[in-house]
Write a protein that holds these residues in place. Structure first.
Motif, short mmCIF file in Angstrom:
data_model
loop_
_atom_site.label_atom_id
_atom_site.label_comp_id
_atom_site.label_asym_id
_atom_site.label_seq_id
_atom_site.Cartn_x
_atom_site.Cartn_y
_atom_site.Cartn_z
N VAL A 591 -10.29 2.70 12.49
CA VAL A 591 -9.10 2.33 11.73
C VAL A 591 -9.37 1.07 10.92
CG1 VAL A 591 -8.17 1.03 13.68
CG2 VAL A 591 -6.62 1.89 11.92
N GLU A 592 -8.70 0.94 9.79
CA GLU A 592 -8.81 -0.23 8.93
C GLU A 592 -7.74 -1.25 9.32
OE1 GLU A 592 -10.64 -2.35 5.81
OE2 GLU A 592 -11.18 -0.41 6.66
N PHE A 593 -8.15 -2.45 9.71
CA PHE A 593 -7.24 -3.52 10.08
C PHE A 593 -6.96 -4.43 8.89
CE2 PHE A 593 -8.07 -3.93 14.97
CZ PHE A 593 -7.52 -2.67 15.14
N LEU A 594 -5.70 -4.83 8.75
CA LEU A 594 -5.31 -5.85 7.79
C LEU A 594 -4.58 -6.93 8.58
CD1 LEU A 594 -5.22 -6.72 4.83
CD2 LEU A 594 -3.02 -5.55 4.63
N ALA A 595 -5.10 -8.14 8.56
CA ALA A 595 -4.58 -9.22 9.39
C ALA A 595 -3.08 -9.38 9.21
CB ALA A 595 -5.29 -10.54 9.06
N GLY A 596 -2.35 -9.38 10.36
CA GLY A 596 -0.92 -9.61 10.35
C GLY A 596 -0.08 -8.40 10.04
N LYS A 597 -0.69 -7.29 9.67
CA LYS A 597 0.07 -6.09 9.34
C LYS A 597 0.23 -5.21 10.57
CE LYS A 597 0.30 -2.09 6.27
NZ LYS A 597 -0.35 -1.34 5.17
N ARG A 598 1.47 -4.90 10.91
CA ARG A 598 1.78 -4.08 12.09
C ARG A 598 1.23 -2.68 11.93
NH1 ARG A 598 2.86 -5.27 17.27
NH2 ARG A 598 4.45 -3.93 18.24
N ILE A 599 0.58 -2.17 12.99
CA ILE A 599 -0.05 -0.84 12.94
C ILE A 599 0.58 0.05 14.01
CG2 ILE A 599 -2.18 0.44 13.38
CD1 ILE A 599 -3.73 -1.79 12.10
N LYS A 600 0.86 1.29 13.63
CA LYS A 600 1.36 2.31 14.55
C LYS A 600 0.43 3.53 14.46
CE LYS A 600 4.99 5.78 15.02
NZ LYS A 600 6.23 6.35 14.43
N ILE A 601 -0.06 4.02 15.61
CA ILE A 601 -0.95 5.19 15.64
C ILE A 601 -0.45 6.16 16.72
CG2 ILE A 601 -3.30 6.03 15.93
CD1 ILE A 601 -4.31 3.26 15.22
N ASP A 602 -0.27 7.41 16.35
CA ASP A 602 0.06 8.47 17.30
C ASP A 602 -1.23 9.11 17.79
OD1 ASP A 602 2.87 8.19 17.03
OD2 ASP A 602 2.77 9.26 15.12
N LEU A 603 -1.47 9.05 19.11
CA LEU A 603 -2.73 9.51 19.70
C LEU A 603 -2.51 10.76 20.54
CD1 LEU A 603 -3.98 6.10 21.11
CD2 LEU A 603 -4.60 7.10 18.92
N GLU A 604 -3.57 11.53 20.67
CA GLU A 604 -3.63 12.60 21.67
C GLU A 604 -4.93 12.46 22.44
OE1 GLU A 604 -3.08 16.57 20.41
OE2 GLU A 604 -0.96 16.29 19.86
N PHE A 605 -4.83 12.47 23.79
CA PHE A 605 -6.02 12.40 24.63
C PHE A 605 -6.53 13.81 24.92
CE2 PHE A 605 -3.45 8.66 26.32
CZ PHE A 605 -4.04 7.76 25.43
N SER A 606 -7.78 13.90 25.34
CA SER A 606 -8.38 15.21 25.64
C SER A 606 -7.91 15.76 26.97
CB SER A 606 -9.91 15.10 25.64
OG SER A 606 -10.34 14.22 26.65
N GLU A 607 -7.13 14.96 27.73
CA GLU A 607 -6.64 15.40 29.03
C GLU A 607 -5.24 14.84 29.25
OE1 GLU A 607 -8.89 11.97 31.50
OE2 GLU A 607 -9.88 13.29 30.08
N MET A 608 -4.57 15.42 30.23
CA MET A 608 -3.23 14.96 30.54
C MET A 608 -3.30 13.60 31.26
SD MET A 608 -1.50 17.27 29.21
CE MET A 608 -1.64 18.98 28.67
#
Length: 629
Positions: A591-608
């Motif tokens: 992911v590309e980070f920008l200092a001070g900018k809030r980041i939201k990411i929706d993830l899925e794992f390979s297992e429960m």
């Protein structure tokens, strides 16, 4: 007896097809020829049982060359094939036929004899019969039961992979269904290359026996080493390629693949004239015997040790057992053994034979068990319908399960649905016995910043005004540094990191591969990125493998994000399968980070997984290096 009763004939090749040594059936088993031959030969005998236990003997014998029928014809064909290979500059064929010529120049020929007892033998010489299928059918399996081991009809080729002459003979005695009397059949087969003999093009396959490619049915006409009296089948690998400690090769394969059948008194093996006996009583000690483990590489020794763990799970009184039912499979049993330092692996068994340790084709590799205690588990199918269902999903080596080999789309859809349900129930059964629940109270070092340490015993006796609890100054113990999660690279060569940010290739930083945070674990003070206001939520009603994470990076950078399942003793890396708003590679979020900018990411794992997580970020140093260049 005269060997003139036997002839060696190669079929005509009117279409002049070019058939080389790369025979598909043999190539399937060439990488692990001895283990494969032991497995396939053992399975074929088990499928033809008449009573239990099925008994199988593996013996190395030496036969005078003159007692091998039609050996002069084989000499001639090998010479023709060698000449053609030299003329056409085919190095693989040249090497094989040069070695074959040396073997045929010797006075004695080495033969591996594999003979069974308590079986029906291979009945019949007509099309569709087991003996006919064994010798003269390709990709055809004739088995007495729908849940028998074989399904592709290519396992019989495993014996050719351990012959330096690519020649195998078969002898069988069986009860004739019409007369009820014993019948004898013997025939041989060679798989070489297409060639020209006396101006006539010939195919690669030759048959040893009577005229017109028929077997010999009179034992008097067969050489003594090919005869047998009792009902059953014998396989003779002519020109056996015997490595040092060949007995250990076969012993390891047999106990690894058939320990369930041996433990249940369904199979017994004898190797090298009884020097090695495999039965229920000897099975456990053999797993730990030095002579059996001798010559194992580190990787194979690890695999052999895991097989021993599976055996202990299958046989131990400490094992916990769950039985559940699925309509298409019937009853399924999951045995779980919980002990420290067990590898957290499963083993799926069918008909007393080990099949696989994963259901990767159905999105359940059984690789990650965060918050689970150490364990091994063994899965068996208690009903015929379950074994039959699984058999249809096996690959030719009987080591992987997939619905892709089914010819009908409806069947593939059903198989995927059933196997996903099976995977879920297996994991639930394991979780019941191994999942580590958090207690109501857990000692948290992080809370020391907010609560004073307990008073020392000597403070209970106060001798001055300074000891007054209203004025005493409490010293807060320094916060302990949390141990970093250990990083691992991919040791199995499957391209998946076991713990850290490995890319599955090993090596050192600077060798041209992407350097993930697992590689820079020891330099985190320089490479890690502090994150502010970190939060994560499980979406209400969402899947157990989904998570939304929020954070604010403190610097701008090309970054790599790792997610760990938080454990009481240590963390365990979670593999990210997808991420909305970022890229994923080898289970890691880029992911590309920008200092001070809030980041939201929706993830899925390979297992429960629904437990607590820890989020880490590090600079993608390869990207930094690329930008600098």
């Amino acid at each position: 007896m005269s060997n003139e009763a036997f002839v060696l004939e190669f079929a005509g090749n009117d279409s002049k097809e070019d058939e080389g040594l790369g025979h598909a059936g043999i190539e399937t088993y060439r990488q692990q020829p001895y283990a494969s031959a032991a497995r396939e030969l053992g399975q074929n005998s088990r499928d033809a049982y008449s009573s239990l236990p099925v008994k199988i003997k593996f013996d190395l014998i030496e036969i005078p060359k003159k007692n091998v029928p039609a050996i002069a014809k084989l000499d001639k064909v090998v010479a023709l094939c060698l000449d053609a290979s030299l003329a056409e500059k085919k190095e693989k064929e040249k090497a094989f036929f040069s070695e074959a010529k040396k073997i045929l120049a010797l006075e004695y020929v080495k033969v591996l004899r594999v003979s069974d007892e308590n079986t029906t033998g291979a009945k019949g010489a007509q099309r569709g019969s087991p003996f006919y299928s064994l010798l003269r059918a390709a990709g055809v399996s004739v088995k007495p039961e729908e849940n028998s081991g074989g399904s592709y009809g290519i396992g019989k080729n495993a014996a050719f992979a351990i012959s330096d002459l690519r020649t195998v003979f078969y002898s069988t005695v069986f009860l004739d269904d019409a007369t009820g009397s014993k019948r004898f059949l013997t025939q041989g087969k060679s798989i070489l290359i297409s060639h020209v003999d006396e101006g006539l093009p010939k195919r690669q396959i030759g048959y040893w026996g009577g005229a017109d490619f028929e077997p010999v049915s009179d034992p008097i006409l067969a050489p003594e080493w090919l005869r047998r009296e009792s009902i059953g089948t014998s396989v003779f690998v002519v020109g056996f390629r015997d490595p040092a400690e060949w007995q250990s090769h076969f012993t390891r394969s047999l106990i690894q693949n058939f320990f369930p059948a041996v433990h249940d008194d369904e199979m017994e093996f004898s190797i090298d004239g009884g020097n090695s006996e495999i039965n229920k009583d000897t099975l456990g000690p053999l797993f730990d015997a030095e002579v059996v483990r001798k010559g194992l590489s580190n990787e194979r020794d690890q695999g052999f040790s895991v097989s021993f763990d599976f055996y202990r799970c299958y046989s131990s009184a400490k094992t916990k057992s769950n039985v559940f039912s699925i309509p298409e499979l019937g009853r399924v049993q999951v045995k779980v053994l919980v002990e420290d330092k067990l590898p957290k692996k499963i083993c799926i068994i069918r008909n007393g034979m080990v099949i696989t340790d994963n259901l990767s084709s159905f999105n359940e590799p059984f690789l990650r068990f965060p918050m689970y205690k150490d364990f091994v588990a063994v899965v068996t199918f208690l009903d015929v319908r379950g074994s039959s269902f699984i058999k249809r999903l096996e690959d030719p080596k009987h080591k992987e399960l997939s619905a892709d080999g089914l010819l009908n789309q409806d069947d593939r859809d059903v198989a995927k649905r059933v196997m996903k349900k099976l995977a879920g129930k297996i994991r639930a059964a394991i979780k019941e016995h191994t999942f580590t629940e958090y207690e109501n109270e857990v000692l948290a070092d992080e809370m020391r910043d907010y609560f004073p340490a307990g008073s020392a015993p000597e403070l209970e006796q106060r001798n001055s005004d300074n000891d007054d609890p209203e004025s005493i100054k409490y010293k807060i113990e320094p916060r302990k540094k949390r141990p970093s999660t250990e990083a691992y690279t991919d040791v199995e060569g499957d391209g998946e990191a076991e713990g850290g940010f490995g890319d599955g290739r090993g090596g050192k930083v600077g060798e041209g591969r992407r350097k993930y945070p697992g590689d820079v674990e020891r330099a985190r003070s320089k490479q890690s990125i502090p994150l502010l206001d970190v939060r994560n939520i499980i979406t209400t009603g969402g899947a157990s493998n989904s998570r939304t994470v929020f954070f604010t990076p403190t610097i701008s950078a090309h970054a790599l994000l790792s997610i760990d399942a938080v454990g009481i003793n240590k963390n365990e890396r979670l593999t990210v399968s997808s991420a909305f708003g970022a890229n994923v590679k080898n289970g890691v979020v880029l992911v590309e980070f920008l200092a001070g900018k809030r980041i939201k990411i929706d993830l899925e794992f390979s297992e429960m997984y629904r437990g607590p997580i820890e989020i880490r970020a590090a600079v993608d140093v390869l990207e930094v290096s690329s930008n600098e260049n």
